[in-house]
Design a protein around this motif. Structure first.
Motif, PDB file in Angstrom:
ATOM      1  N   ALA A  60       0.835  -1.209   0.000  1.00  0.00           N
ATOM      2  CA  ALA A  60       0.000   0.000   0.000  1.00  0.00           C
ATOM      3  C   ALA A  60       0.865   1.254   0.000  1.00  0.00           C
ATOM      4  CB  ALA A  60      -0.930  -0.009   1.201  1.00  0.00           C
ATOM      5  N   GLY A  61       1.974   1.221   0.744  1.00  0.00           N
ATOM      6  CA  GLY A  61       2.865   2.368   0.782  1.00  0.00           C
ATOM      7  C   GLY A  61       3.524   2.632  -0.561  1.00  0.00           C
ATOM      8  N   LEU A  62       3.915   1.567  -1.249  1.00  0.00           N
ATOM      9  CA  LEU A  62       4.503   1.732  -2.576  1.00  0.00           C
ATOM     10  C   LEU A  62       3.475   2.271  -3.569  1.00  0.00           C
ATOM     11  CD1 LEU A  62       6.643  -1.529  -2.837  1.00  0.00           C
ATOM     12  CD2 LEU A  62       7.480   0.814  -2.539  1.00  0.00           C
ATOM     13  N   ARG A  63       2.254   1.825  -3.452  1.00  0.00           N
ATOM     14  CA  ARG A  63       1.204   2.329  -4.347  1.00  0.00           C
ATOM     15  C   ARG A  63       0.970   3.830  -4.110  1.00  0.00           C
ATOM     16  NH1 ARG A  63      -1.347  -1.552  -7.240  1.00  0.00           N
ATOM     17  NH2 ARG A  63      -1.086  -3.724  -6.558  1.00  0.00           N
ATOM     18  N   ARG A  64       0.981   4.251  -2.872  1.00  0.00           N
ATOM     19  CA  ARG A  64       0.826   5.688  -2.585  1.00  0.00           C
ATOM     20  C   ARG A  64       2.008   6.477  -3.147  1.00  0.00           C
ATOM     21  NH1 ARG A  64      -1.105   3.604   2.383  1.00  0.00           N
ATOM     22  NH2 ARG A  64       0.948   3.887   3.363  1.00  0.00           N
ATOM     23  N   LEU A  65       3.203   5.922  -2.985  1.00  0.00           N
ATOM     24  CA  LEU A  65       4.398   6.603  -3.484  1.00  0.00           C
ATOM     25  C   LEU A  65       4.332   6.806  -4.986  1.00  0.00           C
ATOM     26  CD1 LEU A  65       7.317   7.658  -3.162  1.00  0.00           C
ATOM     27  CD2 LEU A  65       8.087   5.275  -3.359  1.00  0.00           C
ATOM     28  N   HIS A  66       4.017   5.759  -5.717  1.00  0.00           N
ATOM     29  CA  HIS A  66       4.009   5.866  -7.177  1.00  0.00           C
ATOM     30  C   HIS A  66       2.827   6.678  -7.693  1.00  0.00           C
ATOM     31  CE1 HIS A  66       7.470   3.457  -8.426  1.00  0.00           C
ATOM     32  NE2 HIS A  66       7.278   2.780  -7.295  1.00  0.00           N
ATOM     33  N   ALA A  67       1.790   6.807  -6.913  1.00  0.00           N
ATOM     34  CA  ALA A  67       0.662   7.647  -7.324  1.00  0.00           C
ATOM     35  C   ALA A  67       1.053   9.118  -7.367  1.00  0.00           C
ATOM     36  CB  ALA A  67      -0.519   7.449  -6.375  1.00  0.00           C
ATOM     37  N   THR A 109      -0.017   3.971 -11.262  1.00  0.00           N
ATOM     38  CA  THR A 109      -0.475   2.715 -10.664  1.00  0.00           C
ATOM     39  C   THR A 109       0.632   1.667 -10.671  1.00  0.00           C
ATOM     40  OG1 THR A 109      -1.338   2.017 -12.807  1.00  0.00           O
ATOM     41  CG2 THR A 109      -2.860   3.133 -11.311  1.00  0.00           C
ATOM     42  N   LEU A 110       0.468   0.666  -9.837  1.00  0.00           N
ATOM     43  CA  LEU A 110       1.327  -0.507  -9.811  1.00  0.00           C
ATOM     44  C   LEU A 110       0.484  -1.723 -10.141  1.00  0.00           C
ATOM     45  CD1 LEU A 110       3.356   0.160  -6.521  1.00  0.00           C
ATOM     46  CD2 LEU A 110       4.195   0.386  -8.863  1.00  0.00           C
ATOM     47  N   ALA A 111       1.081  -2.676 -10.852  1.00  0.00           N
ATOM     48  CA  ALA A 111       0.369  -3.905 -11.213  1.00  0.00           C
ATOM     49  C   ALA A 111       1.302  -5.085 -11.010  1.00  0.00           C
ATOM     50  CB  ALA A 111      -0.104  -3.837 -12.663  1.00  0.00           C
TER      51      ALA A 111
END
Length: 291
Positions: A60-67, A109-111
């Motif tokens: 979740a933290g990585l998703r927030r970062l890349h957003a 986004t991350l996938a």
């Protein structure tokens, strides 16, 4: 020229380490910059090695970062392509098929995707990966077998055209150049069991492939400096020439290892200019020294 990229990557690594905590192992540049061919038209390709695949609060933290990364100042914030790979699946080609958390070029986004999980990526990391943080890439990634590299390139040849249609506009000049240069990269790997940049592959192809393709290859090499322009159309006849080259490339891949090994007698295999630095040197990253 690339001080902005250096600063962007320094901040990126610090932010990623803060999110990953003790699961962070290292961060590495691969792709064109690692091969010594990066320029203002290149993606910045990064692999982050972790002890385990991100999950739960870490994911979740990585998703927030890349957003939020694309909102950062400068041009490189929208040129990043990154994957988070656990060290177990990263080590050998036996890990191919494992989905890594992947950030596509310029996306927020991350996938979970296998995009970077390839023999191609492992070859670059092992031989030329540039260390941003952590141990040398070569200590984490084994050299992929030659057969794995050739098999991967051979399998990609007959599907490249159709797959490119799913995401790239064929009425744009950039796509024509992408197709020709990518076919050249695949043929280079098929012939040498090594990986080179698009520019290096075009130079190799100009020297080693059938001379009838030299006008097309020279056009693509010359026009690469134009970069992405959403309004640019392919040169008249150039897309048809690219389709013909695609058929040639696919047939090249079918002809077998005897043809793949052919090199002119007494001539060294072409090597791209500025082939980058080995990860074994574990030198600090600087985009200026990678181009």
């Amino acid at each position: 020229m690339y001080a902005e990229l250096d600063a962007f990557l320094t901040d990126l690594v610090a932010d990623v380490r803060a999110v990953l905590g003790e699961t962070f192992v290292g961060a590495y540049v691969q792709g064109s910059f690692a091969l010594g061919a990066g320029d203002l038209h290149s993606d910045c390709d990064v692999i982050v090695a972790t002890t385990t695949l991100p999950s739960g609060p870490t994911e979740a933290g990585l998703r927030r970062l890349h957003a939020e990364i694309p909102d950062r100042p400068g041009s490189w914030s929208t040129e990043l392509e990154a994957s988070y790979a656990d060290v177990e699946s990263l080590r050998t080609v036996g890990g191919i098929g494992t989905r890594w958390l992947f950030n596509d070029h310029g996306h927020r986004t991350l996938a979970w995707d296998t995009h970077c999980n390839s023999a191609h990526t492992r070859w670059i990391l092992h031989n030329h990966g540039i260390t941003l943080a952590g141990p040398p890439a070569a200590s984490l990634v084994d050299a992929p077998p030659s057969d794995a590299l050739r098999d991967e390139a051979r399998a990609a040849l007959p599907t490249l055209l159709a797959e490119t249609r799913t995401w790239a506009p064929f009425d744009n000049a950039w796509t024509q150049r992408y197709l020709v240069s990518t076919y050249c990269r695949l043929l280079y790997t098929l012939a040498t069991a090594e990986v080179t940049s698009k520019r290096g592959a075009l130079e190799w192809a100009l020297e080693h492939l059938d001379p009838r393709w030299r006008p097309l290859l020279a056009q693509v090499k010359e026009d690469r400096a134009l970069g992405w322009d959403p309004d640019a159309r392919p040169r008249p006849g150039s897309l048809d020439a690219a389709y013909a080259f695609a058929s040639y490339a696919e047939s090249y891949g079918v002809r077998g290892t005897g043809h793949e090994q052919r090199q002119p007698a007494g001539r060294r295999r072409a090597v791209p200019r500025g082939a980058g630095r080995s990860a074994k040197n574990n030198e600090p990253w600087s985009s200026r020294s990678a181009v």
